[in-house]
Design an enzyme around this catalytic site. Structure first.
Site, PDB file in Angstrom:
ATOM      1  N   ASP A 171      33.000 -37.532  39.587  1.00 41.62           N
ATOM      2  CA  ASP A 171      33.474 -38.875  39.267  1.00 41.62           C
ATOM      3  C   ASP A 171      34.193 -39.414  40.516  1.00 41.62           C
ATOM      4  OD1 ASP A 171      34.055 -41.281  38.077  1.00 41.62           O
ATOM      5  OD2 ASP A 171      34.902 -40.424  36.256  1.00 41.62           O
TER       6      ASP A 171
HETATM    7  C1  NOJ Z   1      35.154 -43.866  37.294  1.00 37.88           C
HETATM    8  C2  NOJ Z   1      34.684 -43.695  35.881  1.00 37.88           C
HETATM    9  O1  NOJ Z   1      35.392 -42.640  35.269  1.00 37.88           O
HETATM   10  C3  NOJ Z   1      33.206 -43.436  35.757  1.00 37.88           C
HETATM   11  O2  NOJ Z   1      32.852 -43.472  34.408  1.00 37.88           O
HETATM   12  C4  NOJ Z   1      32.416 -44.417  36.553  1.00 37.88           C
HETATM   13  O3  NOJ Z   1      31.045 -44.181  36.406  1.00 37.88           O
HETATM   14  C5  NOJ Z   1      32.839 -44.317  38.000  1.00 37.88           C
HETATM   15  N1  NOJ Z   1      34.248 -44.637  38.125  1.00 37.88           N
HETATM   16  C6  NOJ Z   1      32.027 -45.224  38.922  1.00 37.88           C
HETATM   17  O4  NOJ Z   1      32.335 -46.537  38.702  1.00 37.88           O
END
Ligand code: NOJ
Length: 743
Positions: free
Chosen positions: A265
């Site tokens: 993530d």
């Molecule tokens: C953080 C989030 O937790 C995740 O779900 C998302 O896909 C990413 N950022 C990218 O934007």
């Protein structure tokens, strides 16, 4: 590209080139005039100019023309002309925004969620995207957590069906096909278990709970063929998921058989330092690659340190190769070596985005996801009656959700616009009545969100202005026969980094509701929300309550369809609405305890609160219709079954009202005594039936050994002999029960 060619390509790449394939950056680094959307902290990266130019994938940027240009420039400079991967959070629609995922959960119609995913994939693919960071399949039980809106709810069975349907919707049979994108299931794993609902918090889950409740939906996504998985921010057994070898290598890859690309993530690799698991970025890179994380989203850990770690002999180059091979294989699966632009096509993009079919689907989905919680003969509305719409969601397009980052509010149909098409304007009035938020409410960190006109439009206002708004709305409410009150959380109050300790409506909206109630009791609350809220007072005051979630682009039309009776509501809660925040986390499929509290029992020493009931205000699976249904008793074709045998459970469901309606017939099971305690009830199957007035139909469910199976005390999966209960009804609190024995 054939396998041998791909291997030869990998062989020929330099170590740094490989490390750069494992780096993902945001489009803004390409210094083009692009639509880059920041979805996480963009601190100092320390990524070198060269690495920026060579990163193997990009997130957060879309648009056919833009992405084609970026791809062309990139491939010209990349030493082996390897194409880039473009990824984006297409969570509940690209430009046509469908109801938020929790709302789709309420439809109890995985096939519908699949169609929405397929439509989103078409728009996304035409916009040049290859991967969507969706579906989020985290199980959720705590309404305080802002991301419950992104999940399909608290039930492992429903979540698994929804995960499968969405993955298939995004990817189709073959993600290379036109109009398909690769799905990325997230967040692996247990992210929804954040303690006290606080964002990015520790998840404290026993392995049994983790496996029994949380893993099934990820597994369903993997089994459906998801090409990617994203790690979660939390720790699992005190080790950050993103560097957790047991989780990623043993559970995800070996047990579940996932062979696709694993992405961290946003900045999660670097965050293992703050977690207290890695000493520095170099250490973080080593630990994440050892866990088999292929792509480093938005940090310089991999690009900065992997080559050095190999050269110093701390890790084998084979570890890096393993990751790069998976990345190249994904590019190959998408057909990018032959056609690096895939479906990017400015003409197609225009044609598909917000096309008639997608809007119609979005409207259908709104109708099917609204949940009617209460109705004292108020709905459907009598259009001849003098009606006042009073509330901040009356005349606004801000109903897409915090996560609809690609959607545009300007494309959205407001409730007022939709009502204008069907209500008699001579007897209908519209009033905002109040701002969304309390004057003293600060949404810290949101001040700068101007990219979608998302700042609370209310800006600065004073008590006098507030009073003027109230007075005008209350006067209109007093003159009307029916008051429809579109109230709710601001769309900025749910989503990522939107945990709330209080799950009530802003005070200012409650004040309006009370003032209106003082002049007119005929109130229909239309509730916009990203999470279950504490609705005690609202339920007492209003004569009807309709939950419409964050409904998306066709929100106004879809809601008007339900209010006017064009669509008879059939949505069911995919997550319990607690009696009060003090119950959180609360779910229907919990354990009994040794001292279960029974309704009306005055004994002190039972598992209960002194001040509130144990039961949620509205439980999982609950939702009313404009018609009424009766259920016969549960009929079993036999009273005993062995492991090899099955039992068929039947009920007769009758529409006893005067309107055609759809009921979600739900099957729950309980293993009464087992080698480990089992939940008091678990959803095992459901069927949606549409019945004409007076029509009766038999609904049958097959109970087989799989439905009785669980992780036994010795760790094996299977069923155990003994007594079982089976309920069939229209909600998790149904008391329509029968018993049988597994011999
Ligand atoms: C953080 C989030 O937790 C995740 O779900 C998302 O896909 C990413 N950022 C990218 O934007």
């Amino acid at each position: 590209m054939e396998k041998e060619k791909l291997e030869a390509l990998l062989e020929d790449m330099s170590l740094q080139e490989k490390a750069d394939q494992m780096l993902q950056l945001m489009g803004m680094f390409y210094q083009l005039d692009v639509n880059a959307i920041l979805t996480g902290p963009a601190a100092a990266f320390g990524v070198s100019e060269e690495d920026i130019g060579m990163a193997g994938s990009i997130l957060g940027t879309y648009g056919a023309q833009t992405l084609m240009e970026i791809q062309k420039n990139y491939m010209e400079n990349q030493p082996h002309h390897i194409p880039l991967l473009f990824m984006m959070d297409v969570i509940h629609g690209m430009k046509t925004i469908f109801p938020m995922p929790l709302a789709l959960g309420a439809s109890f119609e995985p096939e519908l969620a699949g169609r929405c995913a397929a439509a989103a994939a078409k728009e996304a693919a035409a916009s040049g995207l290859h991967v969507t960071f969706s579906p989020m399949v985290d199980l959720v039980r705590d309404a305080r957590w802002g991301r419950v809106m992104e999940s399909t709810g608290e039930d492992p069975y429903l979540n698994a069906l929804m995960a499968e349907a969405q993955v298939k919707g995004f990817q189709g049979e073959d993600m290379k096909e036109e109009g398909k994108v690769c799905a990325c299931i997230k967040h692996f794993a247990g992210y929804g278990g954040a303690v006290a609902g606080r964002e990015y918090h520790t998840a404290e889950l026993s392995e049994r709970t983790f496996r029994q409740y949380y893993l099934p939906a990820y597994k369903a996504g993997v089994d459906a063929g998801a090409g990617m998985v994203m790690t979660s921010f939390n720790t699992v057994n005190n080790i950050p998921a993103t560097a957790n070898q047991w989780l990623m290598r043993d559970v995800l890859r070996k047990e579940m058989g996932f062979d696709g690309v694993l992405i961290s993530d946003f900045s999660a690799i670097q965050e293992t330092v703050a977690h207290g698991y890695a000493e520095d970025k170099r250490d973080a890179a080593r630990k994440a690659v050892e866990a088999g994380v292929d792509i480093d989203m938005m940090t310089s850990c991999y690009s900065g340190y992997l080559a050095d770690l190999v050269q110093s002999g701390e890790i084998e180059e084979a570890l890096v190769d393993e990751c790069v091979r998976r990345i190249l294989e994904l590019k190959n699966k998408l057909g990018l070596f032959e056609n690096p632009y895939k479906d990017a096509d400015p003409e197609k993009e225009k044609e598909l985005i917000l096309c008639k079919e997608h809007r119609a689907l979005a409207r259908e989905a709104v109708g099917k996801s609204c949940v009617l919680l209460k109705n004292e003969g108020m709905l459907p509305l009598d259009l001849k009656k003098k009606t006042a719409f009073v509330g901040p969601y009356t005349d606004t397009r801000k109903m897409l959700s915090n996560w609809a980052v690609t959607g545009d509010q300007k494309d959205t149909v407001s409730l007022k616009e939709a009502a204008g098409e069907v209500f008699d304007q001579a007897v209908t009035t519209y009033h905002r009545g109040t701002p969304f938020l309390d004057r003293d409410m600060k949404l810290v960190g949101f001040e700068s969100i101007e990219w979608k006109g998302a700042t609370p439009e209310d800006g600065e206002w004073d008590e006098e202005a507030e009073e003027r708004m109230f007075a005008q709305a209350v006067e209109a409410a007093g003159e009307a026969e029916v008051v429809v009150m579109p109230l709710g959380e601001s769309f900025l109050q749910s989503g990522e980094a939107c945990s709330r300790a209080m799950i009530e409506l802003p005070r200012v909206q409650m004040k309006l509701l009370r003032r209106v109630a003082a002049v007119n009791p005929n109130i229909v609350v239309v509730l916009f929300t990203g999470r279950p809220l504490d609705l005690r007072e609202i339920s007492e005051i209003a004569r009807a309550v309709l939950v419409v979630w964050m409904p998306g682009t066709e929100g106004g039309h879809g809601i008007a369809d339900v209010l006017t009776g064009k669509v008879n509501p059939s949505g069911k809660l995919p997550m319990s609405f607690p009696y009060s925040v003090g119950q959180c986390p609360v779910c229907y499929n919990a354990f009994s305890t040794g001292r279960p509290c029974r309704e009306g029992d005055n004994n002190r020493f039972f598992s209960k609160y002194l001040d509130i009931p144990n039961k949620p205000l509205y439980p999982f699976g609950y939702g009313l219709s404009y018609t009424s249904f009766t259920f016969s008793g549960v009929m079993l074709d036999r009273k005993e079954m062995s492991e090899e045998e099955t039992i068929t459970a039947r009920v007769r469901v009758k529409n006893t009202g005067s309107l055609t309606g759809t009921e979600v017939v739900q099957l729950y099971l309980q293993d009464v005594a087992a080698s480990v305690v089992r939940p008091v009830k678990e959803l095992k199957d459901f069927e949606k039936v549409t019945l004409q007035p007076g029509e009766e139909r038999e609904v049958a469910f097959l109970i087989d050994n799989e439905k009785l199976s669980f992780i036994r005390a010795d760790g094996t999966v299977g069923s155990e002999a003994g007594l079982f209960r089976v309920w069939i009804g229209n909600c998790s609190e149904t008391e329509n029960v029968a018993e049988f024995r597994r011999t």
